[in-house]
Design an enzyme around this catalytic site. Sequence first.
Site, short mmCIF file in Angstrom:
data_model
loop_
_atom_site.label_atom_id
_atom_site.label_comp_id
_atom_site.label_asym_id
_atom_site.label_seq_id
_atom_site.Cartn_x
_atom_site.Cartn_y
_atom_site.Cartn_z
CD GLU A 185 48.68 92.97 -32.51
OE1 GLU A 185 50.23 93.00 -32.29
OE2 GLU A 185 48.67 92.07 -31.84
CB CYS A 220 46.34 84.35 -22.76
SG CYS A 220 47.14 83.36 -21.64
CB THR A 223 62.10 84.44 -26.89
OG1 THR A 223 61.47 85.07 -26.53
CG2 THR A 223 63.32 83.43 -27.02
CG HIS A 257 58.00 87.93 -27.87
ND1 HIS A 257 58.58 89.39 -28.85
CD2 HIS A 257 56.79 87.37 -28.35
CE1 HIS A 257 57.02 89.26 -29.11
NE2 HIS A 257 56.06 88.25 -28.46
#
Length: 158
Positions: free
Chosen positions: A66, A88, A94, A96
């Site tokens: 964001e 951070c 994964t 991600h």
Amino acid sequence: MQLADQGALDATDPRLKGKNLSIGIVQARFNADITNALAQACRSELLALGVAEKNITLVQVPGALEVPLALQGLAENLKYDALIALGCIIRGETYHFELVANESGAGVSRIALDYKVPIANAILTTENLEQAVARQTDKGRDAARVAVEMANLLESLS
């Protein structure tokens, strides 16, 4: 002296003069202990460089993805000499991590180029919490210095 420190400017260097600069900071709340420390170090360094408290704006967003949208909102105001991205991202199990790190970084760069505003990117990307903690203060200070130096550079180029 470490290689990364070579070329660092002394705080008295005119390129680090923060007086009359307006700085916007976008802080991701995810991993809040780290990002709060980044923000505190960043704000303290901005003040030490002469940026007036009233000329520092801090906004918070949920996470690193964001950050670019909030930076864009600040950039559209045309009142900031430089912006700072704080966040951070700690590697997990994964894919991600790569997605968030790559997309947030690309977004920050795009906003800087599209709006011709310097953005100090201090969104940490670390393997673990210990690495993040070890970097939180120095990277917060570094972000302040980069923002001030680049704001002054762009001003001198115009």
